[in-house]
Motif scaffolding. Structure first.
Motif: not given
Length: 67
Positions: A47-60, A62-65
């Motif tokens: 669960x903790x890893x999925x939250x962190x992974x989702x955060x990284x996914x969203x940051x990437x 946003x960066x790509x946009x």
């Protein structure tokens, strides 16, 4: 590393703490993890890893946009 603060859980910009917490809560909701304010030591590693992974996914995303 030249950072004198040994606690890696502190944001580089302390004023960003509220925004980071909001971001974390949104990411947890998106992946279906029941995150609560304060202590969340009862979460599984998955669960903790999925939250962190989702955060990284969203940051990437946003960066790509913004390229």
């Amino acid at each position: 590393m030249s950072n004198n603060n040994n606690n890696s859980n502190q944001p580089a910009v302390p004023q960003a703490k509220a925004g980071l917490n909001k971001f974390k809560m949104e990411a947890a909701q998106e992946v279906g993890v029941n995150l609560k304010e304060g202590y969340n030591g009862d979460l599984t590693s998955r669960e903790a890893g999925s939250v962190g992974g989702q955060m990284v996914k969203k940051m990437v995303e946003a960066y790509e946009r913004n390229l």
